[in-house]
Scaffold this active site. Sequence first.
Site, PDB file in Angstrom:
ATOM      1  N   ASP A 143      28.474 -14.590   4.596  1.00 12.31           N
ATOM      2  CA  ASP A 143      27.200 -14.079   5.151  1.00 12.31           C
ATOM      3  C   ASP A 143      27.203 -12.593   5.527  1.00 12.31           C
ATOM      4  O   ASP A 143      26.620 -12.212   6.560  1.00 12.31           O
ATOM      5  CB  ASP A 143      26.790 -14.913   6.379  1.00 12.31           C
ATOM      6  CG  ASP A 143      26.571 -16.370   6.044  1.00 12.31           C
ATOM      7  OD1 ASP A 143      26.723 -16.762   4.881  1.00 12.31           O
ATOM      8  OD2 ASP A 143      26.254 -17.137   6.962  1.00 12.31           O
ATOM      9  N   LYS A 193      23.244 -20.959   1.228  1.00 11.98           N
ATOM     10  CA  LYS A 193      23.391 -22.126   2.097  1.00 11.98           C
ATOM     11  C   LYS A 193      22.298 -22.109   3.173  1.00 11.98           C
ATOM     12  O   LYS A 193      22.013 -21.068   3.753  1.00 11.98           O
ATOM     13  CB  LYS A 193      24.792 -22.136   2.740  1.00 11.98           C
ATOM     14  CG  LYS A 193      25.111 -20.921   3.597  1.00 11.98           C
ATOM     15  CD  LYS A 193      26.565 -20.975   4.056  1.00 11.98           C
ATOM     16  CE  LYS A 193      26.932 -19.841   4.972  1.00 11.98           C
ATOM     17  NZ  LYS A 193      26.249 -19.794   6.254  1.00 11.98           N
ATOM     18  N   CYS A 206      29.205 -19.061  11.564  1.00 13.32           N
ATOM     19  CA  CYS A 206      29.359 -19.511  10.169  1.00 13.32           C
ATOM     20  C   CYS A 206      30.802 -19.509   9.685  1.00 13.32           C
ATOM     21  O   CYS A 206      31.171 -20.338   8.847  1.00 13.32           O
ATOM     22  CB  CYS A 206      28.449 -18.694   9.266  1.00 13.32           C
ATOM     23  SG  CYS A 206      26.718 -19.089   9.572  1.00 13.32           S
TER      24      CYS A 206
HETATM   25  C1  C5J Z   1      26.149 -16.704  10.826  1.00  8.36           C
HETATM   26  C2  C5J Z   1      24.516 -16.998  12.562  1.00  8.36           C
HETATM   27  N1  C5J Z   1      26.243 -16.289   9.580  1.00  8.36           N
HETATM   28  N2  C5J Z   1      25.269 -16.373  13.476  1.00  8.36           N
HETATM   29  N3  C5J Z   1      24.923 -17.082  11.269  1.00  8.36           N
HETATM   30  O1  C5J Z   1      27.111 -16.724  11.565  1.00  8.36           O
HETATM   31  O2  C5J Z   1      23.453 -17.465  12.870  1.00  8.36           O
END
Ligand code: C5J
Length: 224
Positions: free
Chosen positions: A27, A132, A165
């Site tokens: 991400d 995702k 994540c």
């Molecule tokens: C991730 C989030 N990618 N913090 N998402 O960690 O909402």
Amino acid sequence: MKSSSTMAAEPEPITLDWSRTALVIIDMQRDFLEPGGFGETLGNDVSQLARAVQPIAAVLAAARDREMLVIHTREGHLPDLSDAPPAKIERGAPSLRIGDPGPMGRILIRGEAGHDIIPALYPLDSEIVIDKPGKGAFYATEFGDILQKYGIENLLVCGVTTEVCVNTTVREANDRGYRCVVISDGCASYFPEFHEMGLKMIKAQGGIFGWVTDSAAVLQALGD
Ligand code: C5J
């Protein structure tokens, strides 16, 4: 180059067969790292995540030299929000909700500028990108099938955020039998204390979810 290397890690060194190891970059999207995206709408200081970019870029370059399998993930939702549970959309009091128009397009929506990966870590056409809807990379994606198809047993994991994540994906992977090695300086959180604790949780109790290393150790091992 050796086909496997032993890498310094906690709670103990780990030997990785590179042909069975994938680099998984979680991400690293504009929505999390840049002003005006999902992360900022939640009230976070997005500058906290910038520290992970350079270590990831260094490991990514070395992994590409090694022709390792590289997988990038992106959290986000379909434009009609059919894969976004109301419980996720309605939660809290963000300045903009998932799907609302923002300065980088609709917040956390696939295909919008904010949903894309930051230019410094942009995937090559040959690399795999997993979209995702959840925090973990396995839920409602083809991630598990791809790992099986390539005969992957070990995951080198980095990205953001450490406790959300990254941790969710590592926990999902650990339950499925993958050895997960998390790159400490290749991860970041909006909350530095959560970053520290997120890493501690992984490597505690003899490595209950996996191993923790850093980018210098990965680069050294990849250079063997
Ligand atoms: C991730 C989030 N990618 N913090 N998402 O960690 O909402």
